[in-house]
Scaffold this motif. Structure first.
Motif, PDB file in Angstrom:
ATOM      1  N   GLN A  35       0.780  -1.096   0.372  1.00 16.01           N
ATOM      2  CA  GLN A  35      -0.067  -0.032   0.109  1.00 16.01           C
ATOM      3  C   GLN A  35       1.036   1.350  -0.033  1.00 16.01           C
ATOM      4  O   GLN A  35       1.678   1.639   0.673  1.00 16.01           O
ATOM      5  N   GLY A  36       0.559   1.979  -0.718  1.00 17.98           N
ATOM      6  CA  GLY A  36       0.713   4.014  -0.863  1.00 17.98           C
ATOM      7  C   GLY A  36       2.808   3.074  -1.963  1.00 17.98           C
ATOM      8  O   GLY A  36       2.774   4.378  -2.091  1.00 17.98           O
ATOM      9  N   MET A  80       0.338   1.486  -6.822  1.00 20.39           N
ATOM     10  CA  MET A  80      -0.582   2.680  -7.320  1.00 20.39           C
ATOM     11  C   MET A  80      -0.768   2.319  -9.180  1.00 20.39           C
ATOM     12  O   MET A  80      -1.641   2.317  -9.655  1.00 20.39           O
ATOM     13  N   ASN A 124      -2.704  -0.578  -9.786  1.00 20.55           N
ATOM     14  CA  ASN A 124      -4.562  -0.766  -9.300  1.00 20.55           C
ATOM     15  C   ASN A 124      -5.114  -0.126  -9.835  1.00 20.55           C
ATOM     16  O   ASN A 124      -6.235  -0.405 -10.761  1.00 20.55           O
ATOM     17  N   ARG A 125      -4.260   1.049 -11.007  1.00 16.76           N
ATOM     18  CA  ARG A 125      -5.100   2.246 -11.715  1.00 16.76           C
ATOM     19  C   ARG A 125      -4.655   1.317 -13.405  1.00 16.76           C
ATOM     20  O   ARG A 125      -6.496   1.361 -13.687  1.00 16.76           O
ATOM     21  N   CYS A 130       8.455   0.726 -12.594  1.00 12.10           N
ATOM     22  CA  CYS A 130       7.940   1.437 -11.350  1.00 12.10           C
ATOM     23  C   CYS A 130       9.028   1.334 -10.250  1.00 12.10           C
ATOM     24  O   CYS A 130       8.941   1.799  -9.282  1.00 12.10           O
ATOM     25  N   ALA A 172      -0.053   6.993 -13.099  1.00 10.25           N
ATOM     26  CA  ALA A 172      -0.624   6.867 -12.117  1.00 10.25           C
ATOM     27  C   ALA A 172      -1.166   8.024 -11.909  1.00 10.25           C
ATOM     28  O   ALA A 172      -0.759   9.092 -10.715  1.00 10.25           O
ATOM     29  N   ALA A 177      -4.629  10.371 -10.699  1.00 13.47           N
ATOM     30  CA  ALA A 177      -5.213  10.732  -9.850  1.00 13.47           C
ATOM     31  C   ALA A 177      -6.567  10.006  -9.522  1.00 13.47           C
ATOM     32  O   ALA A 177      -7.040   9.132  -8.468  1.00 13.47           O
ATOM     33  N   ASN A 224      -2.469  15.913 -12.508  1.00 12.68           N
ATOM     34  CA  ASN A 224      -3.888  15.229 -11.758  1.00 12.68           C
ATOM     35  C   ASN A 224      -4.312  16.010 -11.474  1.00 12.68           C
ATOM     36  O   ASN A 224      -5.820  15.861 -11.611  1.00 12.68           O
TER      37      ASN A 224
END
Length: 787
Positions: free
Chosen positions: A24-25, A30, A33-34, A76, A145, A147, A166
């Motif tokens: 997480q984070g 990120m 998940n996106r 990443c 990534a 937002a 973003n």
């Protein structure tokens, strides 16, 4: 300049996330998940040796273990891993990568350098580092990534700032707006703003481009790409830092490229609404429709402040309004009255449709009991077809999300205040006027004879050989005299003129040679007028500079325009000129040079815009005539129209693959005003008895941005066929393409065009089939050794 493999970034078929994670984070989480949550339909792979699977997706340990090459990979991981990852991806066949991580140290930058070297043999493109990513909503492809997820729309967003990207994506999402593409450029180690503009210029899903930049890294590439894009669609640019000493230079560059500079982020955001939703053909005038006099006054004030013009209301127009809407007050604004019903707005649009001079329709409305905003919106949707130059709306107090979305779905932009609406429309007008400036045909000037230019060149070279790097007074005046510029003696210089315009040239680190023009204010109190200009200038571009001066009405503009254009020609033709300072003294009937100083050097930066390439001019005897073959110029428009007019209908059909009656100014301007950095058109001309010239034929080659392939086409006057002119022109365009380093020259012709097929074979082309059975292709490798 290159768009090679950029389609992999904008149209991916499969994606791999290198460093995908559950932590997480983390950046890997990120990005993963996106991508997975955005709905991308193509194959997705995770690369991380710590996992066997990730959210049900198979995971591999290294990029080289992927079951097939992904179209694009999102990296990443830390900088130390970049070179080996890029090497594995390139060898596997991946065409593009996005590096999300940043370079924070010299060691990181060294890793980036090695990664770029690893990518080069495979033509793998790299976006970033420090890039938020690329988003193509139509494919549900959120590569990076961002937002939030992004809706599909007609505007492309390109920015050097991740934070601003973003913010803009979130702002648009909250208002139901979307994008064709959104790109955060990051540090632009490989893919830069010029590359992206080049791709988006021909992207069918992009109707307009919004660009946020702080610095242009490769001026020539950027200017060439921006000019090509602005000819096709609106390009609006935002650059912060008005107090920056070079900011005025950016303003000049944007305007020269046909782009519209906006003053604030608010303005740029409003254009997402105007350009992304609507299809507004911005003329120079508009008609305002409202029910309330107070609202009308506010809207008129907003229009005047934005510089917009409300269309005049003719008596015929007023009579038509009185017939259709007896309770309305004809005029502009058109006042429907406080008791107006929703259907009255529709009737007004229908009446305006019959009066084309009324321009774009603006409906500004505050909801009333008789005309609720939602009902008025439905009437606008039903009557939109009558607004032939587009329809924009402003609803005071707002409207429901459902109503807003319905207006958007029917291509009607909605603004919250008259000021926002007026300023948005004003920028569309600015784009149209800027595009017209690009398409203007300059007045012809007396051509400088090659001997005069050669003499000026010889003087500059002789001075450098003698160790002289500055020419002043008489020596500087002697060089400028070769370009038609007359200097005043010290006694003559003491006499006053209308105004003195100071002209300076400096060699900018990025844009190359640039002019700065300074003219005093007319009251002696206001600050002087300062304008930058990028050579080459012509009279049309010079007029755009001169017209801003407070003294413009006092002077005969033609001598000023000729002088500015001549100074520009001297700088373009004599590459040893790296600095210049002089005063143009403007008098009632002429312009003279005062206090000229010229700085010389053996080396100079490249011009940001390629000037007319005089080196390709040739003149020789041909069939008893003096034939000149040279690059086409904007001034050739009239002769080009006559060339096309002298071709038979059948010859035109064979050349343009269909029936052609003629071409308008806009089409001819595209043929005669070319970007010499990426296109060449060589024309063959002979002199007429009246001193004008007649064009007998033309051959052109348009290169792709990679300079990998150039496409050629040729045309010869029907009364000149069979005399070898086509072959003469073809030989010269082949030589030009070879000298430029182009790898392939290609073309097409109708299968029935036996003459063109025979010419191509005679020149060494291979004739091939195409997807269209009625069309054949031509192909020639230019970098093969000659036997």
């Amino acid at each position: 300049m290159t768009v090679r493999n950029l389609d992999a970034l904008f149209r991916p078929k499969s994606v791999a996330v290198i460093g995908a994670s559950h932590r997480q984070g983390s950046v890997g989480a990120m990005v993963w998940n996106r991508l997975t949550g955005g709905g991308f339909a193509g194959p997705i792979w995770a690369v991380n040796p710590k996992y066997d699977s990730l959210d049900g997706y198979a995971t591999v340990g290294e990029a080289g273990d992927l079951p097939e090459p992904p179209t694009v990979a999102i990296i990443c991981t830390k900088p130390a891993s970049w070179p080996s990852i890029i090497h594995q991806l390139g060898g596997h066949g991946t065409r593009a990568a996005i590096i999300v991580g940043e370079t924070r140290s010299d060691e990181d930058r060294l890793h980036l350098k090695h990664a770029l070297s690893a990518a080069r043999p495979h033509l793998l493109r790299i976006l970033g580092p420090a890039s938020l990513g690329v988003i193509t909503p139509a494919l549900c492809a959120h590569l990076g990534a961002p937002a939030c997820t992004v809706k599909a729309g007609g505007v492309a967003w390109v920015s050097q700032s991740n934070a601003l990207t973003n913010a803009v994506l979130g702002w648009a999402d909250a208002r139901g707006l979307g994008f064709s593409h959104a790109v955060a450029l990051g540090d632009e180690a490989d893919v830069d703003a010029g590359d992206v503009l080049d791709y988006l210029a021909s992207d069918a899903s992009t109707r307009a481009i919004l660009l946020e930049v702080d610095t242009i890294h490769a001026a020539r590439k950027f200017m060439s790409a921006a000019r090509a894009a602005a000819r096709n669609k609106p390009v609006l640019a935002l650059r912060s830092g008005r107090s920056d000493p070079v900011d005025e230079l950016y303003t000049a560059a944007f305007r020269r490229a046909g782009m519209v500079r906006v003053d604030s982020l608010d303005d740029l955001l409003d254009e997402i609404e105007t350009l992304g939703v609507g299809r507004v053909a911005a003329g120079t005038a508009a008609t305002l429709i409202t029910s309330d006099r107070g609202v009308a006054t506010l809207a008129c004030d907003a229009f005047r402040a934005a510089g917009d013009t409300l269309a005049p209301c003719s008596e015929q127009h007023a009579a038509a309004i009185r017939d259709a809407l007896p309770r309305a007050t004809p005029g502009n604004p058109l006042l429907l009255g406080g008791d107006a019903l929703p259907e009255h707005f529709g009737a007004a649009l229908k009446v305006l449709a019959e009066q084309h001079e009324t321009g774009t329709a603006f409906v500004v409305h505050a909801s009333t009991h008789n005309a609720p905003a939602e009902q008025v919106a439905q009437i606008l949707i039903a009557h939109q077809r009558y607004a032939y130059r587009g329809l924009l709306a402003c609803f005071f107090g707002g409207i429901s999300l459902a109503t807003r979305d319905a207006l958007h779905a029917h291509g009607i932009p909605v603004h919250s205040t008259p000021r926002r609406l007026a300023r948005a429309f004003a920028r569309l007008v600015d784009y149209r006027l800027g595009r017209e400036l690009l398409m203007q045909t300059p007045e012809g000037l007396p051509a400088r004879v090659p001997e005069a230019v050669d003499a000026a060149q010889a003087q500059a070279c002789a001075a450098l050989q003698a160790g002289v790097t500055e020419l002043e007074g008489g020596e500087a005046a002697r060089l400028l005299a070769h370009f038609g510029l007359v200097a005043l003696s010290p006694q003559q210089a003491s006499k006053s003129g209308i105004v003195d315009v100071k002209v300076e040239l400096r060699d900018d680190d990025n844009f190359g040679p640039v002019f700065r023009f300074t003219a005093p204010s007319d009251d002696g109190i206001s600050p002087p007028l300062r304008r930058y200009g990028l050579p080459p200038l012509n009279p049309i571009l010079s007029r755009d500079i001169v017209s801003k001066s407070a003294h413009a009405r006092q002077m005969d503009p033609e001598p000023v325009l000729a002088a500015l254009t001549s100074v520009s020609q001297a700088v373009c033709d004599i590459r040893e000129i790296v600095g210049l300072s002089l005063v143009l003294r403007v008098m009632t009937d002429r312009v003279a040079v005062v206090e000229p100083r010229i700085r010389l050097s053996a080396t100079r930066s490249r011009l940001a815009i390629v000037p007319y390439p005089r080196r390709y001019e040739q003149t020789f005897d041909w069939h008893g005539q003096r034939l000149s073959v040279r690059p086409i110029r904007p001034e050739d428009e009239a002769a080009h129209r006559e060339l096309i007019g002298a071709m038979t209908p059948d010859d035109l059909r064979l050349r343009f693959f269909g029936a052609v009656r003629g071409f308008d100014h806009s089409q001819l301007a595209r043929m005669t005003q070319i970007d010499y950095d990426r296109e060449m058109a060589l024309i063959a001309t002979v002199p007429n008895e009246d001193g004008t010239t007649r064009t007998l034929g033309v051959v052109r080659a348009v290169s792709d941005p990679d300079n990998e392939t150039a496409e050629f086409a040729t045309a010869v006057r029907s009364d000149q066929k069979g005399r070898g002119l086509g072959r003469l022109l073809m030989q010269r365009i082949i030589a030009y393409a070879k000298a430029r380093g182009t790898h392939w020259l290609v073309g097409e012709a109708l299968r029935e065009n036996a003459a063109m097929i025979g010419l191509a074979k005679a020149c060494g082309f291979t004739v091939t089939s195409t997807d269209d059975p009625s069309v054949v292709g031509f192909r020639m490798a230019l970098d093969e050794p000659e036997e």
